[in-house]
Design an enzyme around this catalytic site. Structure first.
Site, mmCIF file in Angstrom:
data_model
loop_
_atom_site.group_PDB
_atom_site.id
_atom_site.type_symbol
_atom_site.label_atom_id
_atom_site.label_comp_id
_atom_site.label_asym_id
_atom_site.label_seq_id
_atom_site.Cartn_x
_atom_site.Cartn_y
_atom_site.Cartn_z
ATOM 1 N N PHE A 1 0.816 -1.125 -0.033
ATOM 2 C CA PHE A 1 0.000 -0.072 0.019
ATOM 3 C C PHE A 1 0.913 1.338 0.097
ATOM 4 C CE2 PHE A 1 -2.338 3.665 1.807
ATOM 5 C CZ PHE A 1 -3.376 3.453 1.097
ATOM 6 N N ASP B 1 9.166 2.602 1.686
ATOM 7 C CA ASP B 1 8.160 3.183 2.307
ATOM 8 C C ASP B 1 8.020 2.957 3.859
ATOM 9 O OD1 ASP B 1 5.558 4.152 2.921
ATOM 10 O OD2 ASP B 1 4.689 3.466 1.263
ATOM 11 N N LYS C 1 2.795 9.696 8.306
ATOM 12 C CA LYS C 1 1.947 9.507 9.645
ATOM 13 C C LYS C 1 2.417 9.777 10.909
ATOM 14 C CE LYS C 1 -1.282 5.607 7.915
ATOM 15 N NZ LYS C 1 -0.596 5.002 6.497
HETATM 16 C C1 LIG Z 1 -0.774 5.228 5.072
HETATM 17 C C2 LIG Z 1 0.205 4.907 4.232
HETATM 18 C C3 LIG Z 1 0.236 5.584 3.026
HETATM 19 C C4 LIG Z 1 -0.562 6.737 2.678
HETATM 20 O O1 LIG Z 1 -0.431 8.018 3.497
HETATM 21 P P1 LIG Z 1 -1.429 9.166 3.368
HETATM 22 O O2 LIG Z 1 -0.972 10.211 4.279
HETATM 23 O O3 LIG Z 1 -2.796 8.376 3.885
HETATM 24 O O4 LIG Z 1 -1.369 9.376 1.952
HETATM 25 C C5 LIG Z 1 1.442 5.058 2.230
HETATM 26 N N1 LIG Z 1 2.143 4.079 2.521
HETATM 27 C C6 LIG Z 1 2.130 3.353 3.731
HETATM 28 C C7 LIG Z 1 2.896 2.480 3.935
HETATM 29 C C8 LIG Z 1 0.976 3.679 4.610
HETATM 30 O O5 LIG Z 1 0.803 3.203 5.607
#
Ligand SMILES: *Cc1c(COP(=O)(O)O)cnc(C)c1O
Length: 393
Positions: A128, A214, A243
């Site tokens: 994701f 990520d 986050k």
């Molecule tokens: C939540 C998340 C995103 C997206 O972040 P947003 O602030 O909602 O755009 C991208 N990568 C990972 C691994 C995430 O957990």
């Protein structure tokens, strides 16, 4: 529920009004233990006095100036992030997808600078990366993509932790980067194994690819190190954060190492809000609190204890497939969809989440104390025991 909100979330029927530490209260005065922290966001819990006073102070000085001027707090935050990550430079934005979008642009630009006209990026099943067009295209979940075709091209998808598939991918043309979550969050708390991350590093070195990680969910101390990839002792080329970085004030960051820190030039990427004084102040205060309160160590200790307890109390039950995670990023995978557990936990005064349909996900604030962890498990474990016992009939 308001008829005037676009219908993008199936919301739970409570509205939270205030919080303190790991506790939040709803409009009816009911108290909940927050084991989700706004999806790994409220790193230092709710209404942390130091964060509140830093925000108060900063709001009274300057909230926003734009990136047309120097922003000393942004420079300080970049320096601090480089110190904890080993990176050389940072770019600031406002969210996880924005950090990832910047990573994808950086990889493409790096490709073009090396004469690759149609650069491609290796991504993974169940990944994701966000909900913009590029990041949902990089995401490995058809539900996130459905209805938004045509997808952005330029991604090659592999199964995670599969050395043979990676080996075979070396002959894919035009690959310029690998993009991987150190621990998949939305994908069900599934780690990229340390050995696999090291293999990715070696493969990227041999192929001239960038290793982009990520850390939007698993970074900012969540696993008991500043970054989850640090457990594998790999040096990335690019890291995306968001986050938990400012404990609830929106911010994202892209970190670049070595040559990757110098790919973008003036005018090639930007954002109006990104790295504004308020967000940077919140991030600096968050990082200082993590340091001063020993929260990395706390995440390791309390999270390690929780993992041990969850394995002991649930691991052998029929219906429980796996209990896994690192620090305060924990997942309990069941053999069946378990979204119903979220409402049951709510009734028991506990905020949790279920991801990937079958994985109970815990992402509490990093300030979670031992007694609070005990209370969390005292609420959660019986719910899961009952849930799998009923379903097994
Ligand atoms: C939540 C998340 C995103 C997206 O972040 P947003 O602030 O909602 O755009 C991208 N990568 C990972 C691994 C995430 O957990």
């Amino acid at each position: 529920m308001s008829a005037h909100l676009m219908n993008t979330y199936a919301r739970l029927p409570i509205a939270l009004q205030h919080g303190r530490g790991v506790w939040v209260w709803d409009a009816d005065g009911r108290r909940y233990l927050d084991a989700l922290a706004g999806i790994a966001v409220n790193t230092v819990g709710h209404a942390h006095p130091r964060l509140v006073s830093a925000l108060h102070d900063q709001a009274g000085k300057l909230i926003h100036t734009s990136n047309l001027y120097r922003i000393p707090l942004q420079e300080q935050l970049a320096e601090r992030l480089c110190a904890i990550s080993g990176a050389d430079a940072a770019f600031f934005c406002n969210s996880g997808l924005e950090a990832n979008e910047a990573a994808i642009k950086l990889a493409r630009l790096h490709g073009h600078q090396r004469g690759v006209a149609r650069p491609r990026i290796i991504v993974f099943d169940e990944a994701f990366h966000g909900r913009s067009l590029a990041t949902l295209s990089a995401t490995g979940n058809p539900k996130v993509q459905k209805g938004f075709e045509p997808l952005v091209e330029g991604f090659v998808r592999l199964p995670l932790n599969d050395a043979d598939a990676l080996h075979a991918a070396r002959s894919e043309p035009d690959v310029v980067a690998v993009f991987v979550e150190a621990i998949q969050g939305e994908g069900g708390i599934r780690p990229a194994h340390a050995e696999y991350l090291r293999l990715l590093r070696r493969t990227c070195d041999a192929q001239g690819w960038l290793l982009m990680i990520d850390e939007v969910q698993c970074g900012t101390g969540r696993t008991g190190k500043w970054f989850a990839h640090q457990w594998a002792d790999v040096r990335p080329d690019v890291v995306a954060m968001a986050k938990g970085l400012a404990s609830g004030v929106p911010i994202g960051a892209l970190l670049g190492y070595g040559a990757a820190a110098e790919v973008f030039g003036p005018g090639q990427h930007g954002t109006t809000f990104g790295g504004n004084p308020l967000a940077c102040r919140a991030a600096l205060e968050t990082l200082a609190i993590i340091d001063d309160e020993g929260l990395l160590d706390n995440a390791r200790r309390v999270g390690g204890w929780m993992l041990e307890q969850l394995r002991a109390q649930l691991g052998a039950l029929p219906g429980v497939v796996d209990v896994r995670g690192a620090g305060l990023m924990l997942g309990i995978e069941l053999d069946r969809p378990c979204g119903a557990l979220v409402a049951q936990a709510l009734d028991a005064g506990l905020l949790i989440n279920v991801t990937h349909e079958r994985v109970v996900r815990l992402l509490p604030p990093l300030i979670l104390r031992q007694e609070e962890a005990e209370e969390l498990l005292a609420k959660l474990v019986p719910l899961i025991q009952r849930f799998v016992a009923v379903g097994a009939a």
